[in-house]
Scaffold this active site. Sequence first.
Site, PDB file in Angstrom:
ATOM      1  N   GLY A 117       0.845  -1.188   0.000  1.00 32.16           N
ATOM      2  CA  GLY A 117       0.000   0.000   0.000  1.00 32.16           C
ATOM      3  C   GLY A 117       0.878   1.235   0.000  1.00 32.16           C
ATOM      4  N   ARG A 118       0.334   2.368   0.441  1.00 32.69           N
ATOM      5  CA  ARG A 118       1.112   3.599   0.421  1.00 32.69           C
ATOM      6  C   ARG A 118       1.833   3.889   1.734  1.00 32.69           C
ATOM      7  NH1 ARG A 118      -1.304   7.890   0.072  1.00 32.69           N
ATOM      8  NH2 ARG A 118      -3.501   7.388  -0.172  1.00 32.69           N
ATOM      9  N   GLU A 161       6.070   3.790   1.904  1.00 35.25           N
ATOM     10  CA  GLU A 161       6.761   4.925   1.273  1.00 35.25           C
ATOM     11  C   GLU A 161       7.132   6.000   2.289  1.00 35.25           C
ATOM     12  OE1 GLU A 161       5.537   7.238  -2.716  1.00 35.25           O
ATOM     13  OE2 GLU A 161       4.521   7.992  -0.921  1.00 35.25           O
ATOM     14  N   CYS A 218       4.618  -6.469  -2.093  1.00 37.76           N
ATOM     15  CA  CYS A 218       4.229  -5.273  -2.840  1.00 37.76           C
ATOM     16  C   CYS A 218       5.143  -4.087  -2.486  1.00 37.76           C
ATOM     17  CB  CYS A 218       2.762  -4.993  -2.559  1.00 37.76           C
ATOM     18  SG  CYS A 218       1.914  -4.048  -3.827  1.00 37.76           S
ATOM     19  N   HIS A 219       4.587  -2.950  -2.066  1.00 39.49           N
ATOM     20  CA  HIS A 219       5.402  -1.784  -1.700  1.00 39.49           C
ATOM     21  C   HIS A 219       6.102  -1.945  -0.355  1.00 39.49           C
ATOM     22  CE1 HIS A 219       3.107  -0.005  -4.957  1.00 39.49           C
ATOM     23  NE2 HIS A 219       3.896   1.054  -4.934  1.00 39.49           N
ATOM     24  N   TYR A 245       6.247  -5.263  -5.849  1.00 39.88           N
ATOM     25  CA  TYR A 245       5.431  -4.671  -6.920  1.00 39.88           C
ATOM     26  C   TYR A 245       6.429  -4.199  -7.976  1.00 39.88           C
ATOM     27  CZ  TYR A 245       1.937  -1.771  -9.257  1.00 39.88           C
ATOM     28  OH  TYR A 245       1.086  -1.229 -10.182  1.00 39.88           O
TER      29      TYR A 245
END
Lengths: 205, 205
Positions: free
Chosen positions: A95-96, A99, A125-126, A145
């Site tokens: 997800g975000r 980051e 993923c992220h 990802y």
Amino acid sequence: MGEVKVMSGKRILMLVGDYVEDYEVMVPFQALQMVGHTVHAVCPDKVAGDSVRTAVHDFERDQTYSEKRGHNFTLNATFTEIDPTTYDALVVPGGRAPEYLRLNSRVLEITKHFGETQKPIAAICHGLQLLAAAGVLAGKTCTAYPACGPEVVSAGGKFTNVAVDAVVVDGNLVTAPAWPAHPQWLAAFLEVLGTKISHQPSAAL
Amino acid sequence: MGEVKVMSGKRILMLVGDYVEDYEVMVPFQALQMVGHTVHAVCPDKVAGDSVRTAVHDFERDQTYSEKRGHNFTLNATFTEIDPTTYDALVVPGGRAPEYLRLNSRVLEITKHFGETQKPIAAICHGLQLLAAAGVLAGKTCTAYPACGPEVVSAGGKFTNVAVDAVVVDGNLVTAPAWPAHPQWLAAFLEVLGTKISHQPSAAL
């Protein structure tokens, strides 16, 4: 009794934050508890009982994922109180959240602990963005990802582009591209954790 | 080798439809596969590879749940091709799908098969609406999303109001109020299915 030493489930830490991916936080959180592990989900600046907002990341024929607002996910442990040395393994969903979580020095320290001690780490993923920033990917074969591949490579990781539902295992590190890989990714993580499964006839029949 | 007869995972059918709850379809679908079961998710009028839209049902201090649009969930089997007698167990997630799926006579026939043969059935939240309509709750102690309690009672079920993260087991029937109960609900379902779990030292250390 007394003859058989029964080992209990492992203690697993999850690092999450606002806009963690909806499926990628809840599926491992609940599936690992289903088989008897203890899972503590924490987020910087939040305490047990607080929630993070999730993001629904989906693949709808755009050039990258779409995002919608998901559930609220309730944390069950307090970030400032956790001691990584008391945990057996780490899970980093995507997800975000990863980051910006990678800007937090305590998050990086915690992540480094699992890398340095070779404890099992499952990231998807992220989530690999956080592992890259913590410097635990050097020389490790892994996936993520695909759009995060350049960050993995910059951090010294050996990025492998695999099918969206495939898993890559390198020693203690279990990685996958996105939530369609959950069954394979979590099955591989259970193997690294030492969780054994066997099937008997249904009890209800 | 040859001495130990290894039983493989069970064949599990899931009945889903548009606006099935996001977590309630994906968590059991992926968690049951994680431990080696085969799970086939089907929807009337759709085939393997088609998707259903999911609904994010959350509890945000309103009098009932809120709804947002979730992921698309990809079916992996074709409704018209499935034979319920070839499956060992049934899963019925909640959301808004069960309310209208119960109008489909083949869905009711399939559900009745699992009730009549006493095969394991796991249902959660509004999934009980489908079991009520199929007439498989008579005399059974169970739970559901509390607002569905009157339908359970009308269908002859013994509705029990339990905590949102609790499970109720009566023979082959494993029920829970909503997705916060997934770990307990799925652990109880695994027990009824005959899935055994044990913990060993981590393989990576």
